[in-house]
Design an enzyme around this catalytic site. Structure first.
Site: not given
Ligand code: DQA
Length: 153
Positions: A22, A99
């Site tokens: 992230y 995402h």
């Molecule tokens: C997410 C991907 C999801 O699988 C995960 O649970 C998240 C972040 C992303 O931004 O990559 O909380 O949405």
């Protein structure tokens, strides 16, 4: 034009949560980047983050009355929340799904999204930059949808 930026569970931890997936940017920093771009694009943003599904649903329902569209990262609810999906459909809020990580390169359970087939578009795998791409795409989409069609006037 007013837009909702909706951040789901655990996105308040950005910057310290699994940076390999992230990135290092905090939610506040990411939101400030979005506000700067919004100003350049001439739109206004309302930022919301919650770890609670019902709260997210309430905000979506309310946004149906004031928002032209939304950028939505449902976090883990991406893979499970029929109810948040239903709320977005129910108030007919056009949205872009964002995402930070490329969910298709991760665990198999992340490959299913309950949002992608009803989103205007999806952006994944570009980290915080993806939100900026998503905002540009959403604004372009909404402006094109609002413009008079060929032959009008
Ligand atoms: C997410 C991907 C999801 O699988 C995960 O649970 C998240 C972040 C992303 O931004 O990559 O909380 O949405």
């Amino acid at each position: 034009m007013k837009l909702l930026i909706l951040q789901g569970p655990n996105l308040n931890l950005l910057g310290r949560r699994e940076p390999q997936h992230y990135g290092a940017r905090s939610l506040d920093a990411l939101s400030a980047d979005l506000d700067a771009l919004a100003e350049a694009l001439g739109v206004a943003l309302v930022h919301r983050q919650s770890n609670h599904e019902g709260q997210l649903i309430d905000w979506v329902q309310e946004a149906g009355a004031w928002a032209a569209g939304a950028l939505v990262n449902p976090g883990g609810l991406t893979h499970s929340s029929v109810s948040l999906r239903d709320a977005l459909i129910g108030v007919e809020l056009p949205f872009v799904e964002v995402h930070l990580s490329n969910v298709h390169r991760r665990e198999p359970f992340r490959r299913t999204s309950l949002f992608s087939d009803v989103a205007v578009g999806c952006i994944l795998g570009f980290g915080p930059e993806g939100y900026l791409m998503g905002l540009r795409g959403l604004v372009a989409h909404l402006r094109a949808a609002a413009a008079p069609g060929p032959g009008a006037g």
